[in-house]
Design a protein around this motif. Sequence first.
Motif, short mmCIF file in Angstrom:
data_model
loop_
_atom_site.label_atom_id
_atom_site.label_comp_id
_atom_site.label_asym_id
_atom_site.label_seq_id
_atom_site.Cartn_x
_atom_site.Cartn_y
_atom_site.Cartn_z
N UNK A 9 -5.74 -3.25 2.21
CA UNK A 9 -5.57 -2.42 3.40
C UNK A 9 -4.10 -2.47 3.80
N UNK A 10 -3.29 -1.69 3.11
CA UNK A 10 -1.85 -1.78 3.32
C UNK A 10 -1.18 -0.45 3.00
N UNK A 11 0.09 -0.40 3.34
CA UNK A 11 0.97 0.68 2.92
C UNK A 11 2.20 0.04 2.31
N UNK A 12 2.57 0.48 1.13
CA UNK A 12 3.78 -0.01 0.47
C UNK A 12 4.89 1.01 0.65
N UNK A 13 6.07 0.51 0.95
CA UNK A 13 7.25 1.36 1.10
C UNK A 13 8.25 0.91 0.05
N UNK A 14 8.66 1.86 -0.79
CA UNK A 14 9.63 1.57 -1.85
C UNK A 14 10.83 2.50 -1.70
N UNK A 15 12.00 1.97 -1.98
CA UNK A 15 13.21 2.79 -2.01
C UNK A 15 13.47 3.14 -3.47
N UNK B 240 0.52 -4.14 6.58
CA UNK B 240 -0.92 -4.38 6.51
C UNK B 240 -1.64 -3.82 7.73
N UNK B 241 -2.90 -3.44 7.52
CA UNK B 241 -3.72 -2.82 8.56
C UNK B 241 -5.05 -3.55 8.67
N UNK B 242 -5.67 -3.40 9.84
CA UNK B 242 -7.03 -3.90 10.03
C UNK B 242 -7.99 -2.96 9.30
N UNK B 243 -9.19 -3.44 9.06
CA UNK B 243 -10.19 -2.64 8.35
C UNK B 243 -10.47 -1.34 9.10
N UNK B 244 -10.36 -0.23 8.38
CA UNK B 244 -10.64 1.09 8.95
C UNK B 244 -9.58 1.62 9.88
N UNK B 245 -8.48 0.91 10.06
CA UNK B 245 -7.45 1.31 11.03
C UNK B 245 -6.23 1.90 10.35
N UNK B 246 -5.53 2.76 11.10
CA UNK B 246 -4.26 3.30 10.62
C UNK B 246 -3.17 3.15 11.68
N UNK B 247 -3.43 2.38 12.73
CA UNK B 247 -2.44 2.15 13.79
C UNK B 247 -1.59 0.95 13.39
#
Length: 148
Positions: A138-144, A46-53
């Motif tokens: 506001x997230x990135x999902x990682x799937x194998x 998960x990320x903060x709004x507008x963030x990619x760090x």
Amino acid sequence: MKNQYLLFAPLLMVACVSNPAPPVAPAGPEAVAAAPDCSLETFAIYFDEGASELSDESDAVVDAVSDTFARCDLYKMEIEGHADASGDAVTNQAISAARAEAVLAALRTRGVDAERVHLVASGEKGAVTDEGAVPINRRTEVRLVPES
């Protein structure tokens, strides 16, 4: 009393030497551990709004992803970046791509081969439902994914 122990000591030694441990049976197919089903593994960062760090909490998830990926030899990885619907579509697309790239960069530092990773930037897709905007998008999902 001391003499009695000395009389029995040789008998005890003979008993131990004459009864060696039984041989270990060879392991059959049922004894071999099954390969893990890594396709069930999904991770969310998960990320903060507008963030990619990445945050400190995100680093722990990235560690778990790299550990899991290391034991899943026959798998590829898909990293899908998402954004909420608070900005315009172009900005949200760029943020979702930056989030996926940030996760990939963190995984590279942990030895993950980038050639086995597929990046997807979904923008705000899925961020707006019939009920309204979903702020947790506001997230990135990682799937194998099993390699074909």
